[in-house]
Structures are given as structure tokens and as C-alpha cells.
Design an enzyme around this catalytic site. Structure first.
Site, mmCIF file in Angstrom:
data_model
loop_
_atom_site.group_PDB
_atom_site.id
_atom_site.type_symbol
_atom_site.label_atom_id
_atom_site.label_comp_id
_atom_site.label_asym_id
_atom_site.label_seq_id
_atom_site.Cartn_x
_atom_site.Cartn_y
_atom_site.Cartn_z
ATOM 1 C CB CYS A 1 102.697 -26.300 -46.413
ATOM 2 S SG CYS A 1 100.972 -26.743 -46.340
ATOM 3 C CG ASN B 1 97.423 -23.212 -44.746
ATOM 4 O OD1 ASN B 1 98.112 -23.083 -45.746
ATOM 5 N ND2 ASN B 1 97.588 -24.213 -43.899
ATOM 6 C CG HIS C 1 103.129 -23.012 -44.139
ATOM 7 N ND1 HIS C 1 102.335 -22.411 -45.100
ATOM 8 C CD2 HIS C 1 102.435 -24.096 -43.705
ATOM 9 C CE1 HIS C 1 101.220 -23.109 -45.233
ATOM 10 N NE2 HIS C 1 101.258 -24.137 -44.394
HETATM 11 O O1 UT7 Z 1 99.276 -26.157 -43.862
HETATM 12 C C1 UT7 Z 1 99.383 -27.532 -43.782
HETATM 13 C C2 UT7 Z 1 99.423 -27.997 -42.435
HETATM 14 N N1 UT7 Z 1 98.117 -27.957 -41.833
HETATM 15 C C3 UT7 Z 1 98.054 -27.664 -40.571
HETATM 16 O O2 UT7 Z 1 99.049 -27.387 -39.984
HETATM 17 C C4 UT7 Z 1 96.721 -27.786 -39.878
HETATM 18 C C5 UT7 Z 1 96.932 -28.374 -38.504
HETATM 19 N N2 UT7 Z 1 95.688 -28.612 -37.756
HETATM 20 C C6 UT7 Z 1 94.898 -27.603 -37.347
HETATM 21 O O3 UT7 Z 1 95.155 -26.451 -37.627
HETATM 22 C C7 UT7 Z 1 93.734 -27.951 -36.465
HETATM 23 O O4 UT7 Z 1 93.762 -29.325 -36.171
HETATM 24 C C8 UT7 Z 1 92.355 -27.564 -37.071
HETATM 25 C C9 UT7 Z 1 92.194 -26.065 -37.086
HETATM 26 C C10 UT7 Z 1 92.220 -28.097 -38.478
HETATM 27 C C11 UT7 Z 1 91.223 -28.162 -36.229
HETATM 28 O O5 UT7 Z 1 91.344 -27.699 -34.897
HETATM 29 P P1 UT7 Z 1 91.314 -28.724 -33.685
HETATM 30 O O6 UT7 Z 1 91.452 -27.916 -32.467
HETATM 31 O O7 UT7 Z 1 92.346 -29.777 -33.929
HETATM 32 O O8 UT7 Z 1 89.861 -29.293 -33.760
HETATM 33 P P2 UT7 Z 1 89.366 -30.813 -33.924
HETATM 34 O O9 UT7 Z 1 89.563 -31.258 -35.326
HETATM 35 O O10 UT7 Z 1 89.945 -31.636 -32.831
HETATM 36 O O11 UT7 Z 1 87.847 -30.654 -33.647
HETATM 37 C C12 UT7 Z 1 87.334 -30.228 -32.362
HETATM 38 C C13 UT7 Z 1 85.835 -30.051 -32.478
HETATM 39 C C14 UT7 Z 1 85.153 -31.251 -33.105
HETATM 40 O O12 UT7 Z 1 83.871 -31.378 -32.502
HETATM 41 P P3 UT7 Z 1 83.619 -32.456 -31.335
HETATM 42 O O13 UT7 Z 1 83.958 -33.788 -31.945
HETATM 43 O O14 UT7 Z 1 84.560 -32.077 -30.237
HETATM 44 O O15 UT7 Z 1 82.176 -32.270 -31.017
HETATM 45 C C15 UT7 Z 1 84.961 -30.847 -34.533
HETATM 46 O O16 UT7 Z 1 83.857 -31.494 -35.149
HETATM 47 O O17 UT7 Z 1 85.542 -28.949 -33.335
HETATM 48 C C16 UT7 Z 1 84.686 -29.375 -34.386
HETATM 49 N N3 UT7 Z 1 85.037 -28.591 -35.578
HETATM 50 C C17 UT7 Z 1 84.488 -27.421 -35.863
HETATM 51 N N4 UT7 Z 1 83.557 -26.681 -35.231
HETATM 52 C C18 UT7 Z 1 83.222 -25.508 -35.779
HETATM 53 C C19 UT7 Z 1 85.958 -28.899 -36.544
HETATM 54 N N5 UT7 Z 1 85.990 -27.930 -37.454
HETATM 55 C C20 UT7 Z 1 85.096 -26.990 -37.061
HETATM 56 C C21 UT7 Z 1 84.692 -25.756 -37.584
HETATM 57 N N6 UT7 Z 1 83.752 -25.049 -36.912
HETATM 58 N N7 UT7 Z 1 85.219 -25.262 -38.714
#
Ligand code: UT7
Length: 351
Positions: free
Chosen positions: A116, A308, A278
Site C-alpha cells: 500500500c 482498496n 491510501h
Molecule cells: O490496505 C492495507 C491495509 N489494510 C487495512 O487497513 C485493513 C484494516 N482492517 C479493516 O479494514 C477491517 O479490520 C476489516 C474491514 C477487514 C474487517 O472489519 P472488522 O470490523 O475488523 O471486522 P472483524 O474482522 O472483527 O469481524 C467482525 C465480524 C466477525 O464475525 P463474528 O466473529 O463477530 O461473528 C467476522 O466473521 O464480522 C465477520 N465478517 C464479515 N461479515 C460479513 C468478516 N468479514 C465479513 C464480511 N461480511 N465480509
């Protein structure tokens, strides 16, 4: 003595025609539009069309626009810098492919592997060559095709929904106009967290850095650069991201590296006319905006449309902002990036 600085003489971007909405993704994995919008701000992204678009072909298209806008031809380009994490080939790099497609003769071509932060790292490299008078027209490209290498099953949904494909390019030239051009660049890395956002397999790591050494192919001890049945079974041949950990680090490093650029040049945050971060996640950009107390009109986001796009995200966003008249002569533009590595970087440009 007149000071030579680097100016962005032309910008271009290319995104594939294939638009993939959140609803489209929800047909192949357990996700939904509401979740994706709420957590990332993304509404749709573009995916490459097979046998048509690649990081090199998209980069070439973006470069053509940038070169036309800069008023330069193939003969003028004396160096290529190509940033990607999704190269056409494991080797050679994409820089030589862009050089070939554009007919740039035998100028040097360098690939940058800083994910990135790749575009800002590339900008900093180009800046050094231009300031020292080594090169006069550098083509800098950031290009990514994520869609051919991500997991479209529910297992990979956290990674898959955020990434999109596309390319952005800039032509960089020297300027002696007082106070104009790239004022400062700042590059950082912290390999402690290298595996927190990584595409590990296949690779030559020999299982040394991964906790699970069984990932190293047992089938053929002499060939580690191959995908094994076990990797396919476990999904270890897909990119991995510890999303929350990455998020927490991103919201710390973005403001830090922006402040560093301001401090180095004696500017305050109020002096920034446009911040082009970014496009990692709209929530990250909003968090940074709030922390820096920047008004909405001073932060450019287009992740809603493209997702992204890693190394391509800053040049695509900068180019779109410029096309919309949001980057004007004399403006102070701040670029900032954070991503896999971890790597993070910033640049301040007086347009
Ligand atoms: O560009 C390089 C740098 N990258 C970034 O900066 C990315 C940084 N991270 C993020 O943007 C976020 O962490 C994500 C968007 C990837 C994920 O969001 P989050 O709020 O951190 O969600 P999480 O991973 O903590 O997951 C929360 C819940 C989980 O379910 P449970 O365990 O609470 O039942 C996941 O399984 O959301 C679930 N989940 C989804 N649900 C529906 C994870 N991905 C999805 C999805 N659709 N696509």
C-alpha cells in the site's frame, strides 16, 4: 544556486470495466451490502477481465494518459518505477513489461514491493533521482490485480470484500519554480508485523518464519515455490490479514507520518489543502480526518467506487481529485499510506 525539485507533470489512471457490487459478492459468499458499507465504506470495486487486463496492461494504460497530460513521448521517459504486490509474473517484475508495452527503449525499470505504500516509496525514489539531475522524466506506476488471487469463499470474506483492481500513473519531472514540487517524503517500515498482512504461499520462506512449519511443502523437499494440496485444503495460498490489528496500527501510523511531513517543512495541519490517503478503509480515513481535525472538503476518498487498490490507490485517488479540479496550482497536497510490511509513508507536494 537554484534548487531542483520534483513535480508531478501528468497523472493518469485506469480501472477495468467490470464493476462488482457488494450484492454480487453476497451471491458467492456469506456477506452483505450493509456489512461491507458499514465496516469499510465500499459500495463496489472493479475486477480485471481475464485475458485482457493485468497489472502491466492497466499500468500501461494509466501511463499513456499520464504521459499525454505531461506532454511527453516514449523517447522522453528515462526511468520506470513500478509498484505492485500482484505482479504479472513472479519474475521478471512488471516494470519491464510496461517498458516493453510503451516502447520505452532501454531505460532502467525498477519494481517496488512496498504494497500500500508502494506509490509513495516510488515517489521518494524518483524524487532523489530527479533532484540529483540523474533523470528528467520518470514514469511511476502503481498497479494491482487482486481479484485473480483472493478467496471467494466465506472463509476469505474479510480480505476479499475490501480489495479491488486498477492502476494509476504519474510522470515526474524537475522544476526550479520557487517553492513548488515535492517538498518532503518520509518512509517507514516495521517488519515485526510482516505476517499480519501477507501473501506467504507459495514462497521461498522454507517455513522459517511461519509458526506452522508443515506449510513448507513436504511432498518435494527441493521445491518450496509451489502450491501443495495442504495449502489448498487450508486456504494458506491466499492472502492473510489480521484486520483489527492492521486497523489499529494504521490509525496510529497515518497521523504520525503526516505530522512528520508537516514538521519537516514547518507547516501546520491547517495548511494542507488536500489530504489524499491510501484508500485502505473509509473508516480509517475518517478516523485520521477526525484526529487531524480536517474538514470533509480537505480529504479525498474514492474507496466507495474502487475498493482498496493497494499500490494503485493513491495515484488513482490523486488523479481523480485532479480531474475534479480539487488539486489546484499552488495547493499543498499531502499523500499518506500504510499497509503490509508494515510500511508507511508520506509526501508533501506544493502543486
Ligand atoms: O490496505 C492495507 C491495509 N489494510 C487495512 O487497513 C485493513 C484494516 N482492517 C479493516 O479494514 C477491517 O479490520 C476489516 C474491514 C477487514 C474487517 O472489519 P472488522 O470490523 O475488523 O471486522 P472483524 O474482522 O472483527 O469481524 C467482525 C465480524 C466477525 O464475525 P463474528 O466473529 O463477530 O461473528 C467476522 O466473521 O464480522 C465477520 N465478517 C464479515 N461479515 C460479513 C468478516 N468479514 C465479513 C464480511 N461480511 N465480509
Amino acid at each position: 544556486m537554484t534548487q531542483i525539485r520534483t513535480k508531478i507533470a501528468g497523472l493518469g489512471f485506469f480501472v477495468p470495466e467490470n464493476i462488482v457490487t457488494n450484492d454480487d459478492l453476497s451471491k458467492v459468499m456469506d456477506t452483505n451490502d450493509e456489512w461491507i458499507r458499514a465496516r469499510t465504506g465500499i459500495e463496489e470495486r472493479r475486477y480485471v477481465t481475464r485475458f485482457k487486463d493485468t497489472p502491466a496492461t492497466m499500468g500501461t494504460e494509466a501511463a499513456k494518459t499520464a504521459m499525454e497530460r505531461a506532454g511527453v513521448t516514449a523517447e522522453d521517459i528515462d526511468f520506470v518505477i513500478f509498484a505492485t504486490l500482484s505482479p504479472d509474473y513472479y519474475f521478471p517484475g512488471g516494470g519491464v513489461l510496461v517498458q516493453r508495452e510503451l516502447g520505452l527503449g532501454h531505460c532502467g525499470a525498477l519494481d517496488v514491493r512496498n504494497q500500500c505504500s508502494g506509490f509513495v516509496y516510488g515517489l521518494s525514489i524518483a524524487d532523489q533521482y530527479i533532484r540529483t539531475g540523474t533523470y528528467k522524466n520518470i514514469l511511476l506506476v502503481g498497479s494491482e490485480a487482486h481479484s485473480p488471487g483472493i478467496d471467494f469463499s466465506t472463509r476469505g470474506r474479510d480480505v476479499t470484500v475490501i480489495f479491488g483492481d486498477g492502476a494509476g500513473a504519474a510522470v515526474l519531472q524537475p522544476t526550479t519554480e520557487e517553492g513548488r514540487g515535492i517538498l518532503t517524503t518520509h518512509l517507514h517500515a516495521d517488519g515485526t508485523h510482516a505476517e499480519k498482512l501477507a501473501f506467504i504461499n507459495p514462497g521461498s520462506h522454507s517455513g522459517v518464519f511461519t509458526e506452522d512449519r508443515s506449510l513448507f511443502p513436504q511432498e518435494d523437499p527441493y521445491a518450496s515455490l509451489m502450491i501443495t494440496p495442504k495449502m489448498i485444503e487450508t486456504g494458506d495460498h491466499y492472502p492473510y490479514m489480521d484486520g483489527q490489528f492492521v486497523f489499529k496500527n494504521a490509525v496510529k501510523r497515518f497521523p504520525e507520518v503526516i505530522s512528520e511531513a508537516l514538521q519537516a517543512t514547518g507547516y501546520n495541519v491547517e495548511d494542507i489543502d488536500l489530504l489524499v490517503p491510501h484508500q485502505a478503509n473509509l473508516r480509517i480515513a475518517q478516523f485520521v480526518q477526525k484526529l487531524l481535525r480536517l474538514p470533509d472538503e480537505k480529504v479525498f476518498n474514492n474507496i466507495q467506487k474502487y475498493g482498496n487498490t493497494t499500490a494503485a490507490s493513491i495515484p488513482i485517488a490523486l488523479c481523480e481529485a485532479w480531474e475534479q479540479g480539487l488539486v489546484k496550482d499552488g495547493d499543498l497536497i499531502c499523500l499518506a499510506a500504510f499497509g503490509s510490511g508494515f510500511t508507511w509513508a508520506s509526501a508533501l507536494i506544493r502543486w
